[in-house]
Each structure stands twice: as C-alpha cells, then as structure tokens.
Design a protein around this motif. Structure first.
Motif, PDB file in Angstrom:
ATOM      1  N   VAL A   1       0.919  -1.167  -0.042  1.00 58.88           N
ATOM      2  CA  VAL A   1      -0.218  -0.137   0.052  1.00 58.88           C
ATOM      3  C   VAL A   1       0.860   1.309   0.059  1.00 58.88           C
ATOM      4  O   VAL A   1       1.895   1.104   0.517  1.00 58.88           O
ATOM      5  N   LYS A   2       0.454   2.109  -0.641  1.00 59.40           N
ATOM      6  CA  LYS A   2       0.801   3.605  -0.347  1.00 59.40           C
ATOM      7  C   LYS A   2      -0.019   4.757   0.099  1.00 59.40           C
ATOM      8  O   LYS A   2      -1.264   4.580  -0.198  1.00 59.40           O
ATOM      9  N   MET A   3       0.348   5.323   1.097  1.00 54.29           N
ATOM     10  CA  MET A   3      -0.674   6.113   1.864  1.00 54.29           C
ATOM     11  C   MET A   3      -0.127   7.458   2.042  1.00 54.29           C
ATOM     12  O   MET A   3       1.164   7.588   1.883  1.00 54.29           O
ATOM     13  N   ARG A   4      -1.029   8.570   2.418  1.00 59.87           N
ATOM     14  CA  ARG A   4      -0.409   9.711   2.583  1.00 59.87           C
ATOM     15  C   ARG A   4      -1.136  10.215   3.969  1.00 59.87           C
ATOM     16  O   ARG A   4      -2.049   9.814   4.334  1.00 59.87           O
ATOM     17  N   PHE A   5       0.056  10.593   4.916  1.00 62.33           N
ATOM     18  CA  PHE A   5      -0.587  11.234   6.336  1.00 62.33           C
ATOM     19  C   PHE A   5      -0.249  12.695   6.144  1.00 62.33           C
ATOM     20  O   PHE A   5       0.628  13.363   5.522  1.00 62.33           O
ATOM     21  N   GLN A   6      -0.840  13.361   6.894  1.00 68.02           N
ATOM     22  CA  GLN A   6      -0.805  14.865   7.195  1.00 68.02           C
ATOM     23  C   GLN A   6      -1.357  15.147   8.719  1.00 68.02           C
ATOM     24  O   GLN A   6      -2.228  15.523   8.863  1.00 68.02           O
ATOM     25  N   PRO A   7      -0.210  14.774   9.757  1.00 67.30           N
ATOM     26  CA  PRO A   7      -0.488  14.909  11.118  1.00 67.30           C
ATOM     27  C   PRO A   7      -0.922  16.396  11.641  1.00 67.30           C
ATOM     28  O   PRO A   7       0.062  17.060  10.861  1.00 67.30           O
ATOM     29  N   GLY A   8      -1.661  16.479  12.318  1.00 73.83           N
ATOM     30  CA  GLY A   8      -1.860  17.894  12.874  1.00 73.83           C
ATOM     31  C   GLY A   8      -0.892  18.561  13.892  1.00 73.83           C
ATOM     32  O   GLY A   8       0.087  17.672  14.229  1.00 73.83           O
ATOM     33  N   PRO A   9      -1.188  19.713  14.128  1.00 73.79           N
ATOM     34  CA  PRO A   9      -0.064  20.428  15.108  1.00 73.79           C
ATOM     35  C   PRO A   9       0.097  20.020  16.395  1.00 73.79           C
ATOM     36  O   PRO A   9       1.046  19.961  17.026  1.00 73.79           O
ATOM     37  N   GLU A  10      -1.138  19.057  16.619  1.00 74.83           N
ATOM     38  CA  GLU A  10      -0.957  18.490  18.068  1.00 74.83           C
ATOM     39  C   GLU A  10      -0.006  17.276  18.204  1.00 74.83           C
ATOM     40  O   GLU A  10       0.290  16.740  19.124  1.00 74.83           O
ATOM     41  N   CYS A  11       0.456  16.883  17.037  1.00 72.09           N
ATOM     42  CA  CYS A  11       1.579  15.699  16.559  1.00 72.09           C
ATOM     43  C   CYS A  11       3.061  16.138  16.885  1.00 72.09           C
ATOM     44  O   CYS A  11       3.812  15.447  16.836  1.00 72.09           O
TER      45      CYS A  11
ATOM     46  N   PRO B   1       8.602  19.183  20.907  1.00 74.71           N
ATOM     47  CA  PRO B   1       9.231  20.602  21.106  1.00 74.71           C
ATOM     48  C   PRO B   1       9.894  21.206  20.199  1.00 74.71           C
ATOM     49  O   PRO B   1      10.110  22.601  20.241  1.00 74.71           O
ATOM     50  N   MET B   2      10.537  20.370  19.231  1.00 75.84           N
ATOM     51  CA  MET B   2      11.266  21.079  18.189  1.00 75.84           C
ATOM     52  C   MET B   2      10.310  21.335  16.956  1.00 75.84           C
ATOM     53  O   MET B   2      10.945  21.880  16.001  1.00 75.84           O
ATOM     54  N   GLY B   3       8.944  20.985  17.076  1.00 76.07           N
ATOM     55  CA  GLY B   3       8.233  21.380  15.747  1.00 76.07           C
ATOM     56  C   GLY B   3       7.973  20.363  14.857  1.00 76.07           C
ATOM     57  O   GLY B   3       7.596  20.437  13.787  1.00 76.07           O
ATOM     58  N   ASN B   4       8.801  19.484  15.159  1.00 74.34           N
ATOM     59  CA  ASN B   4       8.735  18.052  14.159  1.00 74.34           C
ATOM     60  C   ASN B   4       7.684  17.130  14.549  1.00 74.34           C
ATOM     61  O   ASN B   4       7.274  17.246  15.689  1.00 74.34           O
ATOM     62  N   VAL B   5       7.249  16.204  13.679  1.00 73.32           N
ATOM     63  CA  VAL B   5       6.333  15.155  14.121  1.00 73.32           C
ATOM     64  C   VAL B   5       6.963  14.430  15.097  1.00 73.32           C
ATOM     65  O   VAL B   5       8.111  13.928  14.891  1.00 73.32           O
ATOM     66  N   GLN B   6       6.484  14.104  16.536  1.00 78.30           N
ATOM     67  CA  GLN B   6       6.822  13.341  17.249  1.00 78.30           C
ATOM     68  C   GLN B   6       7.165  11.831  17.011  1.00 78.30           C
ATOM     69  O   GLN B   6       6.398  11.395  16.193  1.00 78.30           O
TER      70      GLN B   6
ATOM     71  N   PHE C   1      15.840   8.343  10.423  1.00 82.28           N
ATOM     72  CA  PHE C   1      16.997   8.792   9.549  1.00 82.28           C
ATOM     73  C   PHE C   1      16.974  10.389   9.398  1.00 82.28           C
ATOM     74  O   PHE C   1      17.984  10.950   9.169  1.00 82.28           O
ATOM     75  N   ALA C   2      15.712  11.086   9.465  1.00 83.13           N
ATOM     76  CA  ALA C   2      15.527  12.459   9.503  1.00 83.13           C
ATOM     77  C   ALA C   2      14.402  12.720   9.953  1.00 83.13           C
ATOM     78  O   ALA C   2      13.386  11.978  10.021  1.00 83.13           O
ATOM     79  N   PRO C   3      14.265  14.031  10.254  1.00 79.45           N
ATOM     80  CA  PRO C   3      13.053  14.667  11.094  1.00 79.45           C
ATOM     81  C   PRO C   3      11.918  14.718  10.004  1.00 79.45           C
ATOM     82  O   PRO C   3      11.989  15.064   8.838  1.00 79.45           O
ATOM     83  N   ALA C   4      10.715  14.149  10.563  1.00 78.09           N
ATOM     84  CA  ALA C   4       9.501  14.274   9.922  1.00 78.09           C
ATOM     85  C   ALA C   4       8.843  15.869  10.067  1.00 78.09           C
ATOM     86  O   ALA C   4       8.335  15.934  11.246  1.00 78.09           O
ATOM     87  N   ARG C   5       8.963  16.569   9.247  1.00 81.91           N
ATOM     88  CA  ARG C   5       8.563  18.110   9.418  1.00 81.91           C
ATOM     89  C   ARG C   5       6.706  18.016   9.619  1.00 81.91           C
ATOM     90  O   ARG C   5       6.035  17.308   8.878  1.00 81.91           O
ATOM     91  N   SER C   6       6.587  19.056  10.252  1.00 86.68           N
ATOM     92  CA  SER C   6       5.305  19.190  10.603  1.00 86.68           C
ATOM     93  C   SER C   6       4.471  20.037   9.580  1.00 86.68           C
ATOM     94  O   SER C   6       5.102  20.960   9.021  1.00 86.68           O
ATOM     95  N   GLY C   7       3.263  19.782   9.405  1.00 86.82           N
ATOM     96  CA  GLY C   7       2.532  20.523   8.656  1.00 86.82           C
ATOM     97  C   GLY C   7       2.756  20.403   6.994  1.00 86.82           C
ATOM     98  O   GLY C   7       2.090  21.035   6.166  1.00 86.82           O
TER      99      GLY C   7
END
Length: 148
Positions: free
Chosen positions: A35-45, A48-53, A89-95
């Motif tokens: 499967v291929k999926m897209r996610f867009q976690p909200g700001p609550e995710c 403290p560094m602003g990346n996806v937890q 491997f790298a941070p997942a950026r939020s937004g």
C-alpha cells in the motif's frame, strides 16, 4: 473486490486514528501486499522542536505495514502487532504531507512479517519500520468509523 474498490472502501471506513494522522490510502496492490499512503498529522502531533513526534511516526508506519498485510490477506482481518523496530533517518516536518509505503513480506496463518518506509514530499527516507503481527479473523467491521 478489485484493488480500486478495496482502496475506496478502506478510505471510507477508517480507524479512529485516521483523523489524527490525516491518513489517506493512495494505492493498493493486494497481489504484492503493498500500500501507499499519505499522512498529514496535525499540529497536536508536534514535539518541542516542531517536528512530528517519533511515536506518531511509528503509528503512521505501523498503519502502513498493517494495511499491507490486510490487503494481502484478501479478507477482513485484524493485525495486532507483537513486535516492531523503527529506525529514524531524518526529522518528519510538521504541516506537510508525509508518504508511506507498507509491504507485507510474508503472511502466514499464525504470523505476518511487514515493513514500511516514510518519506517526505522530496522523496527523502525519514524512517523505516520492521514488524511482525498475528493475523486475526474479524467477524464485523471492528472499530472503524465511516469517513464523511
């Protein structure tokens, strides 16, 4: 049910976490167990560094891996995880949209082996999960909600 019909159904009836994670299935290949999926976690995710937890990253990858086993099975199953490992491997950026590919490596009667990768829009590999689970037949829809 063909893969397009299966994908439409899986996008309509979703687990409660789908809203939190901004989850959408983009592609299903049931014969390959992929499967291929897209996610867009909200700001609550965000952490403290602003990346996806990191735990949220694991949840996205766990869903992608589980969905790969579910589509490979050709029937309604649950896929409770018995172990997993995630490498970051790298941070997942939020937004921004994040993309996952889940693969079912082996689906047995008693155990399933899966893996999943998470990418950003540029195709950078952010994290990889390997996991195993116990396939369980489901009689009903389980804890799914109809997406409107």
């Amino acid at each position: 049910m063909n893969d397009d019909e299966l994908m439409a159904r899986m996008n309509k009836f979703v687990p409660p976490t789908a809203r939190l994670l901004g989850q959408e299935i983009l592609e299903v290949d049931s014969a390959a167990g992929r499967v291929k999926m897209r996610f867009q976690p909200g700001p609550e995710c965000r952490n403290p560094m602003g990346n996806v937890q990191g735990g949220i990253v694991v949840a996205m990858l766990d869903d992608a891996a589980a969905f790969a086993a579910i589509v490979k099975s050709g029937k309604r199953i649950g896929i409770p995880t018995i172990e997993l490992k995630t490498s970051f491997f790298a941070p997942a950026r939020s937004g921004v949209p994040l993309y996952a590919e889940g693969r079912c490596i082996k689906l047995g009667k008693r155990i399933a082996f899966m893996e999943a990768d998470l990418f950003d829009e540029a195709g950078t590999l952010l994290a990889r999960l390997t996991t195993s689970a116990v396939p369980v037949d489901l009689e009903d829809r389980g804890n799914l909600e109809e997406r409107k």
